[in-house]
Design a protein around this motif. Structure first.
Motif, PDB file in Angstrom:
ATOM      1  N   MET A 176      -7.213   9.481  -6.753  1.00  0.00           N
ATOM      2  CA  MET A 176      -7.005   9.649  -5.324  1.00  0.00           C
ATOM      3  C   MET A 176      -5.525   9.791  -5.005  1.00  0.00           C
ATOM      4  O   MET A 176      -4.835   8.818  -4.763  1.00  0.00           O
ATOM      5  CB  MET A 176      -7.590   8.468  -4.573  1.00  0.00           C
TER       6      MET A 176
ATOM      7  N   ALA B 108      -4.314   9.972  -9.485  1.00  0.00           N
ATOM      8  CA  ALA B 108      -4.667   8.804  -8.682  1.00  0.00           C
ATOM      9  C   ALA B 108      -3.653   7.673  -8.804  1.00  0.00           C
ATOM     10  O   ALA B 108      -3.880   6.584  -8.306  1.00  0.00           O
ATOM     11  CB  ALA B 108      -6.050   8.302  -9.112  1.00  0.00           C
TER      12      ALA B 108
ATOM     13  N   PRO C  15      -0.527   5.537  -7.919  1.00  0.00           N
ATOM     14  CA  PRO C  15       0.196   5.401  -6.651  1.00  0.00           C
ATOM     15  C   PRO C  15       1.710   5.583  -6.769  1.00  0.00           C
ATOM     16  O   PRO C  15       2.366   5.840  -5.762  1.00  0.00           O
ATOM     17  CB  PRO C  15      -0.141   3.973  -6.205  1.00  0.00           C
TER      18      PRO C  15
ATOM     19  N   VAL D 197      -9.175  -5.709 -21.862  1.00  0.00           N
ATOM     20  CA  VAL D 197     -10.091  -6.106 -22.938  1.00  0.00           C
ATOM     21  C   VAL D 197     -11.154  -7.032 -22.362  1.00  0.00           C
ATOM     22  O   VAL D 197     -10.830  -8.063 -21.766  1.00  0.00           O
ATOM     23  CB  VAL D 197      -9.344  -6.791 -24.101  1.00  0.00           C
TER      24      VAL D 197
ATOM     25  N   TYR E  96     -17.067   4.331 -20.362  1.00  0.00           N
ATOM     26  CA  TYR E  96     -16.894   5.781 -20.148  1.00  0.00           C
ATOM     27  C   TYR E  96     -15.939   6.086 -18.985  1.00  0.00           C
ATOM     28  O   TYR E  96     -16.150   5.656 -17.855  1.00  0.00           O
ATOM     29  CB  TYR E  96     -18.267   6.384 -19.842  1.00  0.00           C
TER      30      TYR E  96
ATOM     31  N   TYR F 104     -10.999   0.467 -20.390  1.00  0.00           N
ATOM     32  CA  TYR F 104     -11.422  -0.776 -21.042  1.00  0.00           C
ATOM     33  C   TYR F 104     -11.610  -0.622 -22.550  1.00  0.00           C
ATOM     34  O   TYR F 104     -11.954   0.457 -23.051  1.00  0.00           O
ATOM     35  CB  TYR F 104     -12.749  -1.265 -20.450  1.00  0.00           C
TER      36      TYR F 104
ATOM     37  N   GLY G 110      -2.937   1.956 -11.066  1.00  0.00           N
ATOM     38  CA  GLY G 110      -3.527   3.290 -11.102  1.00  0.00           C
ATOM     39  C   GLY G 110      -4.546   3.488 -12.202  1.00  0.00           C
ATOM     40  O   GLY G 110      -5.011   4.610 -12.440  1.00  0.00           O
TER      41      GLY G 110
ATOM     42  N   GLY H 151      -7.357   1.279 -12.564  1.00  0.00           N
ATOM     43  CA  GLY H 151      -8.499   0.403 -12.305  1.00  0.00           C
ATOM     44  C   GLY H 151      -9.829   1.119 -12.172  1.00  0.00           C
ATOM     45  O   GLY H 151     -10.654   0.763 -11.331  1.00  0.00           O
ATOM     46  N   TYR H 152     -10.052   2.115 -12.996  1.00  0.00           N
ATOM     47  CA  TYR H 152     -11.294   2.870 -12.911  1.00  0.00           C
ATOM     48  C   TYR H 152     -12.498   2.061 -13.365  1.00  0.00           C
ATOM     49  O   TYR H 152     -12.500   1.498 -14.465  1.00  0.00           O
ATOM     50  CB  TYR H 152     -11.238   4.117 -13.797  1.00  0.00           C
ATOM     51  N   THR H 153     -13.505   2.046 -12.535  1.00  0.00           N
ATOM     52  CA  THR H 153     -14.799   1.544 -12.960  1.00  0.00           C
ATOM     53  C   THR H 153     -15.419   2.580 -13.893  1.00  0.00           C
ATOM     54  O   THR H 153     -15.371   3.773 -13.605  1.00  0.00           O
ATOM     55  CB  THR H 153     -15.698   1.341 -11.722  1.00  0.00           C
ATOM     56  N   PRO H 154     -15.988   2.165 -15.023  1.00  0.00           N
ATOM     57  CA  PRO H 154     -16.622   3.149 -15.905  1.00  0.00           C
ATOM     58  C   PRO H 154     -17.677   3.987 -15.162  1.00  0.00           C
ATOM     59  O   PRO H 154     -18.347   3.484 -14.257  1.00  0.00           O
ATOM     60  CB  PRO H 154     -17.282   2.270 -16.982  1.00  0.00           C
ATOM     61  N   VAL H 155     -17.787   5.241 -15.559  1.00  0.00           N
ATOM     62  CA  VAL H 155     -18.792   6.143 -14.989  1.00  0.00           C
ATOM     63  C   VAL H 155     -20.117   5.864 -15.691  1.00  0.00           C
ATOM     64  O   VAL H 155     -20.245   6.125 -16.893  1.00  0.00           O
ATOM     65  CB  VAL H 155     -18.378   7.610 -15.193  1.00  0.00           C
TER      66      VAL H 155
ATOM     67  N   MET I 101      -9.830   2.291  -7.776  1.00  0.00           N
ATOM     68  CA  MET I 101      -8.733   1.363  -7.936  1.00  0.00           C
ATOM     69  C   MET I 101      -8.654   0.424  -6.745  1.00  0.00           C
ATOM     70  O   MET I 101      -8.018   0.714  -5.746  1.00  0.00           O
ATOM     71  CB  MET I 101      -7.426   2.128  -8.061  1.00  0.00           C
ATOM     72  N   PRO I 102      -9.307  -0.689  -6.837  1.00  0.00           N
ATOM     73  CA  PRO I 102      -9.455  -1.591  -5.700  1.00  0.00           C
ATOM     74  C   PRO I 102      -8.153  -2.304  -5.344  1.00  0.00           C
ATOM     75  O   PRO I 102      -7.257  -2.441  -6.168  1.00  0.00           O
ATOM     76  CB  PRO I 102     -10.492  -2.594  -6.201  1.00  0.00           C
TER      77      PRO I 102
ATOM     78  N   GLU J 152      -5.540  -1.891  -3.482  1.00  0.00           N
ATOM     79  CA  GLU J 152      -4.174  -1.409  -3.377  1.00  0.00           C
ATOM     80  C   GLU J 152      -3.636  -1.461  -1.953  1.00  0.00           C
ATOM     81  O   GLU J 152      -2.506  -1.117  -1.704  1.00  0.00           O
ATOM     82  CB  GLU J 152      -4.068   0.006  -3.970  1.00  0.00           C
TER      83      GLU J 152
ATOM     84  N   ARG K 144     -19.124   1.902  -7.959  1.00  0.00           N
ATOM     85  CA  ARG K 144     -17.998   2.551  -8.643  1.00  0.00           C
ATOM     86  C   ARG K 144     -17.036   3.186  -7.636  1.00  0.00           C
ATOM     87  O   ARG K 144     -15.817   3.009  -7.727  1.00  0.00           O
ATOM     88  CB  ARG K 144     -18.505   3.635  -9.610  1.00  0.00           C
TER      89      ARG K 144
ATOM     90  N   HIS L 201     -21.347  -2.464 -17.823  1.00  0.00           N
ATOM     91  CA  HIS L 201     -20.104  -1.739 -17.519  1.00  0.00           C
ATOM     92  C   HIS L 201     -19.402  -2.355 -16.312  1.00  0.00           C
ATOM     93  O   HIS L 201     -18.235  -2.056 -16.073  1.00  0.00           O
ATOM     94  CB  HIS L 201     -20.390  -0.245 -17.276  1.00  0.00           C
TER      95      HIS L 201
ATOM     96  N   ILE M 152     -15.776  -6.692 -13.097  1.00  0.00           N
ATOM     97  CA  ILE M 152     -15.502  -5.863 -11.919  1.00  0.00           C
ATOM     98  C   ILE M 152     -16.251  -6.412 -10.712  1.00  0.00           C
ATOM     99  O   ILE M 152     -15.667  -6.637  -9.656  1.00  0.00           O
ATOM    100  CB  ILE M 152     -15.891  -4.387 -12.199  1.00  0.00           C
TER     101      ILE M 152
ATOM    102  N   ARG N  65     -26.183  13.888 -15.561  1.00  0.00           N
ATOM    103  CA  ARG N  65     -25.750  14.176 -14.204  1.00  0.00           C
ATOM    104  C   ARG N  65     -25.648  15.672 -13.972  1.00  0.00           C
ATOM    105  O   ARG N  65     -25.313  16.424 -14.888  1.00  0.00           O
ATOM    106  CB  ARG N  65     -24.351  13.619 -13.952  1.00  0.00           C
TER     107      ARG N  65
ATOM    108  N   GLY O 213     -11.113  11.119  -3.515  1.00  0.00           N
ATOM    109  CA  GLY O 213     -10.363  12.206  -4.140  1.00  0.00           C
ATOM    110  C   GLY O 213     -10.421  12.230  -5.653  1.00  0.00           C
ATOM    111  O   GLY O 213      -9.417  12.503  -6.315  1.00  0.00           O
TER     112      GLY O 213
END
Lengths: 355, 355, 355, 355
Positions: free
Chosen positions: A1, A32, A34, A282, A297, A301, A347, A349-353, B1-2, B4, B28, B57, B61, B249, B349
């Motif tokens: 983002m 994404a 910042p 981890v 994914y 992590y 930047g 902190g992605y949650t896995p897809v 990315m939570p 922020e 997610r 996953h 989180i 998907r 985004g």
């Protein structure tokens, strides 16, 4: 983002090798971030064309054309450069970039092996200049993160070594397993070998197929052995099998070792949680639960689980990562964060897809 | 990315159906939304347990346990609730949630068909109460976005209708194609049918297989026909084939129609770019380039391409989305943004995950 | 299952292009043919090496080395030759093979289009000599099987045309559908484009992806139109979309047409069962059941199903084949059987591999 | 390819569990067996319906309806019965079938473990009657083939044990590796867990995923240990990891052991070729070449390769099979051939399906 914070405070990023999988993943993740801004995407082969010609998923996202590789031009446009170039290419490119005053994070394997002779034996081409080998800090963040702060040049670890070393080091450091007994059965998705075309990445050859390759011959072996040697203080030799899984992303490293005492699953869970307690990336699974590649994914992590077996006196350690994120672009950005003195997970902190 | 931005300004979100694929995708995406905060994840079947038991996953989180379904409790914890529940369940649940003062975004199909009789014919169970059917705004953002602002109750469009309608409406509105001639050949990944287990989602049955199902009988047909009828002002009947692709998907809708005049590819490209010029999530491919599902993977984009054929006087329109994002959770958050008066793409985004 | 009958009665087979997917499938199928014996496997690029170097699955099965391409040598070793060569290569090769006295079954597209000009427009290279174009019998066995008996030169149909024409011809011949209204939405597994490496067969690009290509531009269009023109007695123009499915084998052709009268599913089932009643390889599904590609995997079947829609007056016809068997090597052997006056299904009675 | 020899000489076959993957694979393979004829396909759950209702790929191939499970009725229709039933079911069914005078080949795990207590510990339900456990001959053909001749009751080996034992026994028998050091890292396609639906066979959960399960707990462990104990004459305990590969068919067993002396790859190749020289289904790869699962797809082969490592003194042995063929139905027919005194590979000479 992108763009959710003011532009003025951002550092400027150039990406060499933007048309490889490591390069486009750097783009995805940095979009994404910042505090970072991509100011130049670089490809020696496609300079002057839009990146979306080859990667339509970037349509409307990266609108500038690809730049060529020129150190002084890069230095004008950027503060930090990621070199996501093949091994053998980075060794020629990096010295000029550093001399031009850029900070460099190198994703090739060129600066990981500190001994030039060992490099040449496994990589089959000339080693980089020794002074740069010494300058490069090996950026396995969870283990050597402190060494990365404030340096100019980081060598980003390989994908297999990242999964493997994060899985082995706490137990080795604690003296719980015998380093001489280590056997590593590693599996990777196909993206690990890049976007180049060959029979070993041909869909019809890989789909519904599971195959081994470079058994005991993979160039990540000396990297693993070098780090384990550092940790234990003596030479370590491992058995290492690499195998191709019919999937795009993901690495699982299944590791076997003789235990030096009587430990059960809970002991390992506790040891690893303690070891990584300050580390955001981890995650240690509960007793009896093993991680799966899909559970990380698209994220940075590394998930780890255990099976300590009283019958055989051996422990099985299972570690998974997304090879393009924690095994490449994500860890490279984690190194950027450390170099800059930012939060390690900024930047990232992605949650896995999933699924 | 939570996290922020400051927590104080965030609206509080509850997700009913958190253990389905729509629910975990909402988690997610909302984790990274700067103005929203998940305060309750809800599952009637698994209340009281950690969501990471079923979805590892999400380890580290989402740490709170799953809540049960109770309208007044939800209203205490949240301002807005997403109902990612099966059709037939939402119709019973939503009235109570609205009465408790919550804003509701419903991801089931229950409130899309405005005519109760039509609903019952295609969905094979009783229609929701008529007053709620009338209250629900159909949230196809690019077409009806203005109607969503400030309302309390949005019915989120179906996955197939989203891809199909965004592909057809500009040409139909312009009068370029004959609505009577529309044939839709649609393909979906397996996640579209949810996490429930059945032979039609069994790996060994689906892998290396391409199959048609519910030909001319899919419950998304009346939804498409209702909207096309609104747009044209007269009843529209379509031929609609649904097919299962061995992938997780993605939806591609390949649409065929007779052209009402002589138009070429560039004409369509220009028409659609003009139509969607204010819309961040529709990307129109250049002449001769057709989108692929992977180019929108994990993102909220809808990509569209064309092949106008002078030989037959027909146009082929190809539209792709990620069925769980733009076809479900992503569009639901887009609706949240519109309801709240925020930027349409706030927190959405995402660069597609490629490869 | 080779060798179950006496060797003396067998005809001798040579396969040019043995290192392509069509070639190795001919080997697989002919190994089990009771009246044929492979005496030469031929590859211009790999002559002199064992075929198992490139195809380890043939270890211990084909032990002779690959031969080079030499017409007189082939004629010494074989009675019949299959040319599984790329288009453009066969046109140069076949005349010499015929002159050397061999019977030829050509799997390339070179001899399918009877009009040289049309060939050059779609194939983008020079057409074969006209006399050979005229000599080649188009071997779509279920339709033109009688013409194949006793000839020396058969042009084996394309994969898409086989699935499509077997699906359309009974309805067209009966006058039930309007040839002007035909729209064909075709899908293929990746093996259809052969073993050559390119980005469009790269695993990481294809997996979890569904994409269209050559929309209205595929070289199988004139082949389909030529045959439909023969059947109807007037020129036919079709809309034809080709799409790539993330799987190795299989073609589905989903066909749409306006019905000329009121027919329901049972009518179509009955019409097709009657039409194909003497033909062992076309299986017509019951009303409301549509075939899936996996149900013909590895076999020579073509399965067909229908959805006649009273709402729109259109019928949807779905036809599936294994592109390498019925769409290539299997049909070629079916043609061999017909040429030799043997049972059409001799050596081809494979049960599909499922799952 | 059924029916190519006279019907009168054929033995009559019944298949219990015809609606599982083992059962339909028996049908596929037996259809082409020259001396066997399927006279009854049996399913307790679907008796009275056509098998093609659940398995449309068998349309026109198996036209008789499914029979129920009744020992005396089976004995009237058949000479030999395959029981492809779940463990726990066979133990109740087999005694009656044997008493009715049928020869029985059991594909469940019920009669493999000779020690009832061990069975109950790993299988978690009551062991079969001891007298039948003793009667059952363990049909690992390449090792115990002689014991199968003329017996009435064969217990067909498990899929993992077949791949593993064929890979280990020659080296163990030769005394080249230390049985105490054996570590087995095994991988299987999804069909191994059958047609039952569960989250672990759900397409969206398995696709693009690699996961471990039952680490050190799989019920095939005691089967492997029992046979290795027989071979070595003392108890053997192994470390055994089972992992799920996103593919339908195939098993790879990657095995690690300490060498008792200095042996190189050629030594192993020679040892294994010598050991299996009379056996049609084991193929030993050349030095430096490792087998892949797809190279045995749909066939009864077991392919083996080696990497002896002087650096560590360990050898890596890689063995692959098609889990439904050599790991189940194919080996069961191989046992039929041995029981009947026929050629071991009669009706089993399938070339692998590639690609």
């Amino acid at each position: 983002m992108p763009g959710e914070q003011g532009e003025t405070s951002k550092i400027r990023i150039a990406i060499v090798g933007s048309t490889g999988y490591g390069g486009v993943e750097l783009i995805r993740l940095l979009q994404a971030h910042p505090l970072a801004e991509i100011t130049s995407v670089i490809s020696s082969s496609s300079a002057g064309t839009p990146i979306s010609d080859g990667f339509p998923h970037l349509t409307d996202i990266i609108v500038q054309n690809l730049d060529g590789v020129n150190a002084s031009e890069i230095a004008e446009k950027a503060d930090v450069v990621f070199t996501a170039t093949p091994s053998g290419v980075s060794s020629k490119l990096v010295p000029g970039l550093l001399e031009a005053g850029l900070k460099v994070i190198d994703l090739s394997g060129d600066y990981r092996i500190k001994d030039g002779e060992t490099y040449e034996k496994w990589y089959k081409h000339p080693a980089p200049e020794q002074s740069y080998l010494e300058k490069a800090v090996y950026g396995l963040c969870e283990i050597f993160g402190e060494e990365v702060t404030d340096v100019d040049f980081v060598s980003n670890p390989g994908c297999y070594p990242t999964a493997t070393l994060l899985g082995l080091i706490p137990a080795i450091s604690a003296g719980w397993i015998d380093p001489k007994s280590i056997i590593i059965d590693a599996k990777s998705g196909v993206s690990g070998s890049g976007r180049g075309t060959s029979l070993t990445s041909h869909y019809a050859e890989i789909n519904e197929n599971f195959k081994a390759y470079k058994v005991n011959k993979h160039q990540h072996i000396p990297e693993i052995e070098q780090v384990l040697g550092q940790v234990t203080g003596e030479p370590v030799t491992v058995t290492f099998t690499t195998q191709l899984v019919p999937m795009t992303r993901g690495i699982m490293s299944t590791m076997y070792a003789q235990m030096n005492g009587v430990y059960n699953d809970e002991d390992f869970v506790e040891l690893y949680r303690q070891y990584y307690k300050e580390r955001p990336f981890v995650r240690v699974r509960d007793k009896g639960i093993w991680p799966a590649t899909k559970e990380v994914y698209g994220s940075n992590y590394c998930d780890v689980g255990f099976a300590a077996d009283a019958r055989t006196g051996r422990v099985t350690i299972i570690s998974v990562i997304d090879n393009i994120v924690k095994g490449a672009a994500g860890q490279a950005i984690q190194n950027l964060n450390l170099m800059m003195g930012w939060e390690e997970n900024l930047g990232l902190g992605y949650t896995p897809v999933y699924p």
